[in-house]
Scaffold this motif. Sequence first.
Motif: not given
Length: 332
Positions: A41-53, A55-56, A69-72
Amino acid sequence: MNQKTIVQQSIKSNFCNLSEGAPISYVLIDKRLLKVGDHINFSLFFNDALTHMSLFLQSDTVIDEEHRRKLKEIERLYVHQDEKSEYETFVEEELQRTVEDASLSLNEKVDIIYSSTSQLTDSLYKNPDALENVQRSKKIIEPIIETIFHNEKTIKSFIKIIGYDYYTHTHSLNVSIYALCLGSEMGLDEKKLNDLGCAALLHDLGKSSIDHKILNKQGPLSQDEFEKMKAHPSLGYEIALNIGIKSKDILDGIRHHHEKLDGNGYPDGLKDKEITLFPRIISICDVFDALTTKRSYKAAIHSYDAIYIMKTRMPKHLDINIIDTFIKMLHD
């Protein structure tokens, strides 16, 4: 890179997100806690070099095999600060499953438990007056106790993984782990261990009321600063009463962990048998972690040297019989 280094880097990065390129409004999480079938019940984000944060995963999502699989492929995963409390509630629930997960090795379990409980302890110390902190402290302690009870090698695993860089929250967690391991070595039952773990985790609660300039000073305190610092056990005791802690054992551990057997401690100048068991245990674990922890103004010393100092220079301060049990625990 060894196990301890990996965990320490994980803990540091949870509190130094800017150095990892993430905005301060995002909190690094432990992606190992995310399992197939979990409803988040929370959103997950990753650090994208192009767009910064970027949404995952959106909040209100059930994790499936494709997500795992994508988490790896993602090195670091974050939640927004606004959803930190939802994530921490998830962590508290997930820690119990981690303890019970037969697919994880003992070292993996200890790694996840230490990293996650460190983050929870940090939140606890940032909001010490919250009533829910009584329950939160118990939820931090429970997976540690359960792991200790279910595997005789757990004590060694925890001791190996304890971080040696000083933060108030990690110091309190370290003291709690040492105290639980020592209490187990002394044969305390589960109820006593729960109370001991809570007392040790909360022993420095009063430092939340001390000026940060004093807490973070690089070097010796002045006499005036030291007098202010000496107020933290009684301040922590008052906070503990205010949040509903009634156990005399826990309250004693918080208020009296700086008392000394010769009566020269504080805040009440107790001596000998006036000092109950919990403060005797916590004071030993507190001193040991302080000596073996690196700070900005001093290097960490080896555990052998710390024990030597405690035995030879503090026999009128600390319970020697409990120190001997502590030594046995370290070397079993």
